[in-house]
Design a protein around this motif. Structure first.
Motif, PDB file in Angstrom:
ATOM      1  N   GLU A 156       0.830  -1.209   0.000  1.00 34.85           N
ATOM      2  CA  GLU A 156       0.000   0.000   0.000  1.00 34.85           C
ATOM      3  C   GLU A 156       0.866   1.261   0.000  1.00 34.85           C
ATOM      4  O   GLU A 156       0.593   2.211  -0.742  1.00 34.85           O
ATOM      5  CB  GLU A 156      -0.940   0.013   1.206  1.00 34.85           C
ATOM      6  CG  GLU A 156      -1.885   1.204   1.198  1.00 34.85           C
ATOM      7  CD  GLU A 156      -2.963   1.142   2.263  1.00 34.85           C
ATOM      8  OE1 GLU A 156      -3.635   2.178   2.472  1.00 34.85           O
ATOM      9  OE2 GLU A 156      -3.144   0.074   2.873  1.00 34.85           O
ATOM     10  N   SER A 157       1.913   1.262   0.810  1.00 31.27           N
ATOM     11  CA  SER A 157       2.818   2.414   0.849  1.00 31.27           C
ATOM     12  C   SER A 157       3.495   2.604  -0.506  1.00 31.27           C
ATOM     13  O   SER A 157       3.677   3.731  -0.977  1.00 31.27           O
ATOM     14  CB  SER A 157       3.871   2.234   1.939  1.00 31.27           C
ATOM     15  OG  SER A 157       3.280   2.227   3.211  1.00 31.27           O
ATOM     16  N   GLN A 158       3.873   1.479  -1.124  1.00 32.79           N
ATOM     17  CA  GLN A 158       4.509   1.562  -2.435  1.00 32.79           C
ATOM     18  C   GLN A 158       3.591   2.202  -3.465  1.00 32.79           C
ATOM     19  O   GLN A 158       3.979   3.131  -4.178  1.00 32.79           O
ATOM     20  CB  GLN A 158       4.893   0.159  -2.913  1.00 32.79           C
ATOM     21  CG  GLN A 158       6.205  -0.356  -2.388  1.00 32.79           C
ATOM     22  CD  GLN A 158       6.668  -1.560  -3.176  1.00 32.79           C
ATOM     23  OE1 GLN A 158       5.870  -2.270  -3.783  1.00 32.79           O
ATOM     24  NE2 GLN A 158       7.963  -1.810  -3.163  1.00 32.79           N
ATOM     25  N   ILE A 159       2.370   1.691  -3.553  1.00 27.60           N
ATOM     26  CA  ILE A 159       1.451   2.184  -4.579  1.00 27.60           C
ATOM     27  C   ILE A 159       1.105   3.647  -4.348  1.00 27.60           C
ATOM     28  O   ILE A 159       0.994   4.439  -5.299  1.00 27.60           O
ATOM     29  CB  ILE A 159       0.188   1.292  -4.635  1.00 27.60           C
ATOM     30  CG1 ILE A 159       0.581  -0.091  -5.182  1.00 27.60           C
ATOM     31  CG2 ILE A 159      -0.887   1.929  -5.506  1.00 27.60           C
ATOM     32  CD1 ILE A 159      -0.548  -1.085  -5.265  1.00 27.60           C
ATOM     33  N   ASN A 160       0.962   4.039  -3.089  1.00 31.78           N
ATOM     34  CA  ASN A 160       0.721   5.460  -2.798  1.00 31.78           C
ATOM     35  C   ASN A 160       1.896   6.317  -3.256  1.00 31.78           C
ATOM     36  O   ASN A 160       1.708   7.413  -3.794  1.00 31.78           O
ATOM     37  CB  ASN A 160       0.463   5.655  -1.308  1.00 31.78           C
ATOM     38  CG  ASN A 160      -0.985   5.388  -0.923  1.00 31.78           C
ATOM     39  OD1 ASN A 160      -1.893   5.684  -1.696  1.00 31.78           O
ATOM     40  ND2 ASN A 160      -1.199   4.811   0.236  1.00 31.78           N
ATOM     41  N   ALA A 161       3.102   5.812  -3.038  1.00 31.87           N
ATOM     42  CA  ALA A 161       4.294   6.546  -3.482  1.00 31.87           C
ATOM     43  C   ALA A 161       4.328   6.644  -4.997  1.00 31.87           C
ATOM     44  O   ALA A 161       4.584   7.719  -5.570  1.00 31.87           O
ATOM     45  CB  ALA A 161       5.549   5.851  -2.962  1.00 31.87           C
TER      46      ALA A 161
END
Length: 333
Positions: free
Chosen positions: A146-151
């Motif tokens: 989730e953090s990756q995709i938000n980034a």
């Protein structure tokens, strides 16, 4: 006659001493054997293999290595496991989920260290995140999807994300499931294309053109080993590629932004576990090791891809450990 006897005795003594020294040397040279098997050769798994060897060397641990490559063939993986069993290696290492499973299915008592596996619990390698198995433990390359995709979305505001994954690899299936859940939560449409082998990747990438705004590459062994099939297709259609595998991004280039585990560090951490096992520690008492902090993760920005797409990477996604690529080579910030 007395002189001959004395000389003969001296010769016997010299031979005896020489034999003792030879036996002593043989005993000293009997080193533990570490059997390291990777699912296939690609940058991430190669980095793990090197990290393991470097860690043992750095700690002054002398061992013999039996290095094996299954070439993405499960029959070969099983044969390697049987070889390790018949050879009586002291510790085995399975790099990649299918390889680790093959070792565990074959070796009931030999200690096993897995490496580069996203969800060892879901793969039924260990009972929980906090406890090793009867004869297995290891290091995970799990990332916060989730953090990756938000980034990634802060760089390019995509609404349709393309993902290619190996349907027969447990690790990839789990990551696909989590990615789908995350995308549903964030209002992103995940468009997936499963594959069964490396030869299908180029066609899979081409089939997603016109249906996606960006590509997302997870730590799928087949996909990462043929990353250039995706990046070349994406570049030809002015689409960004994001990845969770720094090693393949470094080798092939073309990935706009990469954030993931440092696979060389994974190897070093696995090497530490091997040393613990050689020193008598039980695998059950060694929990799975997960990546922690910036020093164990890596971000890569391909300036050429950014320039071609006309995008700028937000400053908050750049750290002191970020690597920049231009013309396939690392450059200073």
């Amino acid at each position: 006659m007395k002189k001959i006897i004395i000389m003969f005795s001296a010769v016997l003594m010299a031979v005896s001493i020489s034999g003792c020294k030879k036996n002593e040397n043989t005993a000293q040279e009997k080193l533990p054997t570490i059997g390291i098997a990777k699912l296939l050769a690609h940058p991430a798994l190669n980095s793990v293999e090197k990290g393991i060897q470097d860690e043992l060397t750095a700690k002054g641990i002398k061992v013999n290595y039996d290095l094996q490559n299954a070439n993405a063939d499960m029959n070969i993986a099983t044969s390697i496991a049987n070889k390790f069993k018949s050879d009586g290696v002291d510790v085995t290492v399975g790099i990649g989920t299918p390889m680790a499973i093959a070792l565990l299915n074959t070796l009931q008592t030999t200690p096993i260290v897995f490496a580069a596996i996203s969800d060892p619990v879901a793969a039924h390698l260990v009972p929980s995140k906090d406890k090793g198995g009867k004869n297995i433990t290891g290091v995970s390359d799990a990332v916060d999807i989730e953090s990756q995709i938000n980034a990634f979305r802060s760089i390019v505001p995509f609404t349709r994300l393309g993902m290619i994954y190996t349907s027969s690899e447990d690790n990839s299936v789990v990551m696909h499931k989590v990615t789908k859940e995350v995308c549903d939560k964030l209002g992103i449409k995940l468009i997936s294309q499963p594959i069964t082998n490396i030869n299908e990747i180029k066609q899979a990438a081409e089939s997603l053109i016109g249906r996606v705004d960006a590509f997302y590459v997870v730590t799928d062994n087949n996909v990462c080993s043929s990353l250039n099939s995706i990046t070349s297709t994406a570049a030809a259609n002015n689409l960004p590629v994001f990845s969770a595998d720094p090693s393949s991004s470094l080798q092939f280039g073309g990935v706009l932004y990469t954030a993931g585990a440092d696979y060389y560090v994974i190897g070093r951490l696995a090497g530490q576990q091997i040393i613990d096992i050689l020193n008598g520690k039980k695998t059950e008492d060694i929990p799975t090791r997960y990546m922690k902090g910036a020093k164990e993760t890596q971000t890569i920005i391909d300036n050429d891809a950014a320039n071609a797409l006309g995008v700028t990477i937000p400053q908050d996604l750049i750290s002191e450990n970020t690597i920049f690529l231009e013309n396939g080579k690392e450059v200073k910030k």
